[in-house]
Design a protein around this motif. Structure first.
Motif, mmCIF file in Angstrom:
data_model
loop_
_atom_site.group_PDB
_atom_site.id
_atom_site.type_symbol
_atom_site.label_atom_id
_atom_site.label_comp_id
_atom_site.label_asym_id
_atom_site.label_seq_id
_atom_site.Cartn_x
_atom_site.Cartn_y
_atom_site.Cartn_z
ATOM 1 N N ILE A 159 0.838 -1.208 0.000
ATOM 2 C CA ILE A 159 0.000 0.000 0.000
ATOM 3 C C ILE A 159 0.864 1.247 0.000
ATOM 4 N N GLN A 185 2.346 1.875 -3.457
ATOM 5 C CA GLN A 185 1.379 2.349 -4.447
ATOM 6 C C GLN A 185 1.042 3.823 -4.269
ATOM 7 N N LYS A 186 1.111 4.329 -3.034
ATOM 8 C CA LYS A 186 0.653 5.686 -2.727
ATOM 9 C C LYS A 186 1.790 6.681 -2.527
#
Length: 569
Positions: free
Chosen positions: A414, A417-418
């Motif tokens: 996560i 991805q961010k």
């Protein structure tokens, strides 16, 4: 060869903020964010409507000062379609993305705008533009992606001469890859995503991923001594850029991509970090690497910052692991990160949330403070499956030996991805009358905890003095043999008064002054520009400033190349 692209093909930020118009930060799908903002910064997001986006037509935009004969000459060099004098292009190119820049542009403070934006399509056209600048006594400001937060592309409000911005975004091709040497020749106007797409198609990567990756260019990275989040493995930009071509008033400067140069003082090093004051970088020869077959980011948790730093230091000193990056968030940043988790809607997401709740309950039973002290860490591994698995095993043991636990690949994925989303948060906060900004420095392992603690003290002392609410958090990144980068983020609400920038600057000044007082760097990777110029003498000494002044004055006696940046006359 002249690029067939035009100015219309070059992406740019929206005029008033970061990125494109359709990109936004959302808080309504993050249930913990609004309570956090209210408790930590005193801002009730539910009680205020931020209103519509600003419209450029609401402001008076000063007319271009470009003389007609210069306009015609520039159009003759680059083509009429690649010379822009319209209001929006000039506003976009007159401001970087520092907090002061964003506040001024959103307030319509257009005291001095550039007078034209020129998009050359070849090194020859860049040279022709520079010859015209010298002939007509103009000012030239090179512009990469405009993502700088140091004031490096912002014109001097006192400058009376016509000012040109040169945007080489049309020049963005990977020209050649020497697969034997692992070197690629790339035009300096290539944005991060364009560059990586071309390299990836041939199985290579530069490995340079700064937070501004989406809206910054190779030439801009070199001109500001950029550092990417994967510098542990791939190095900072001075390690990556091995050769350059630079258009200079006395001709093109070429530095060779040969290992082990011994040609006196390094011209190559002089140009790195020069922010356009020594010419326009048109091409870089860079180290490239074969894309690893396996890439994985693993998350870990430590009970507090001190345990985490010991773990990070042990990883950096290990002879058995070589991570792509290592990052440690302190307690306040970990708390903030948890507020960025979206409300789970899928069954998988709801299960993950329950697992996290169970984990935190267990940690509390073991004496952990899960409300503010524990520190999350991310470590990235690349290589063959066997190599990645072996290094993960070693790091897991290091983390455990320093009081931490392994969370696994889920949170790491996560984060990965961010990782480029954070800059959008500043625009969002400003719509709610909150300044959010960053300051970064380098510190040795022996002083890293002291710097971390003393900067917090300086910031909160200044808030108390000013009677302001505010919040700060920090992470460690960019690990080296002798130390690491400390990256502080702070937020402070403001009232819509003339004192807003003054109060913000007082807070930032307190942080920056703490850096130099503690013997750390004025900035680790955000350049000098004008934002960090007040501390440059304390950073490099009077003798160092005199050397740089002499270099700039000898190279550019007419002060035509981005004057006023790094050191004052």
């Amino acid at each position: 060869m002249t690029s067939t692209l035009t100015a219309a093909d070059v992406k740019r930020h929206k005029w008033w903020g970061w990125g494109l118009d359709d990109s936004r930060f959302r808080w309504d799908n993050k249930p913990a964010f609004a309570p956090f903002a209210k408790n930590r910064v005193g801002v009730d997001l539910t009680a205020k409507d931020p209103g519509p986006d600003p419209e450029l037509t609401d402001f008076d935009v000063p007319a271009s000062r470009l003389p007609e004969d210069v306009r015609e000459a520039l159009a003759g060099i680059v083509g009429q379609e690649n010379l822009r004098v319209d209001d929006e292009y000039r506003v976009v190119h007159s401001f970087g993305r520092s907090l002061a820049d964003l506040f001024r542009v959103r307030s319509g403070d257009f005291a001095r705008l550039v007078d034209a934006v020129v998009y050359p399509g070849s090194e020859e056209e860049v040279a022709a533009v520079l010859r015209l600048v010298l002939e007509k006594d103009l000012v030239l400001i090179p512009y990469g992606g405009g993502s700088c937060i140091s004031g490096s592309v912002t014109p001097d409000v006192s400058e009376e001469r016509p000012i040109l911005t040169v945007n080489i975004g049309r020049m963005r091709e990977v020209l050649d890859i020497d697969e034997t040497a692992g070197l690629a020749r790339i035009e300096a106007g290539a944005y991060g995503p364009d560059l990586e797409e071309q390299l990836t198609a041939r199985g290579w990567t530069l490995g340079h991923f700064p937070d501004s990756f989406t809206y910054s260019t190779l030439g801009g990275w070199a001109a500001t001594r950029s550092s990417g989040m994967q510098s542990d493995k791939y190095g900072d930009i001075e390690d990556i850029v091995r050769g350059m071509r630079v258009v200079h008033p006395r001709g093109t400067v070429v530095t060779k991509p040969i290992p082990g140069r011994d040609s006196g003082p390094s011209v190559h090093e002089m140009i790195l970090g020069s922010e356009g004051r020594l010419g326009v970088i048109t091409e870089c020869t860079v180290q490239v690497h074969r894309i690893a077959p396996v890439r994985q980011v693993i998350a870990y948790m430590y009970p507090d910052w001190e345990h985490g730093i010991r773990g990070m230091h042990a990883i950096a000193r290990s002879t058995d692991v070589s991570p792509t990056f290592t990052r440690l968030s302190d307690g306040p940043e970990t708390e903030f990160s948890l507020t960025m988790v979206k409300e789970p809607t899928s069954t998988k997401g709801k299960v993950a949330a329950k697992v996290q709740d169970g984990l935190f309950a267990y940690l509390r039973s073991q004496g952990w403070d899960t409300s503010g002290e524990m520190s999350i860490s991310y470590v990235c591994f690349e290589g063959s499956k066997e190599a990645v698995d072996a290094q993960k095993t070693i790091v897991k043991k290091i983390v455990k030996a320093n009081g931490g636990i392994t969370l696994g690949a889920g949170p790491g994925a996560i984060y990965d991805q961010k990782k480029f989303d954070t800059p959008y948060l500043r625009d969002f906060l400003m719509s709610y009358d909150v300044f959010g900004d960053v300051c970064d420095t380098g510190a040795t392992w022996s002083k890293i905890n002291e710097v971390h603690a003393r900067v917090y003290e300086a910031y909160y002392a200044k808030l108390e003095e000013l009677g302001l609410d505010g919040f700060m958090f920090c992470h460690m990144s960019h690990s080296y043999h002798s130390g690491a980068c400390l990256y502080f983020t702070f937020a402070v609400p403001y009232s819509a008064t003339e004192k807003a920038l003054e109060e913000y600057q007082a807070c930032k000044d307190a942080v920056q002054q703490a850096f130099v007082d503690l013997g750390s760097t004025v900035s680790h990777h955000h350049a000098v520009g004008t934002e960090h110029q007040p501390w440059i003498t304390e950073d490099i000494g009077e003798g160092g400033v005199a050397l740089i002044q002499g270099l700039f004055e000898g190279s550019d006696p007419g002060r035509n190349l981005n004057p006023g940046k790094i050191v004052s006359p």
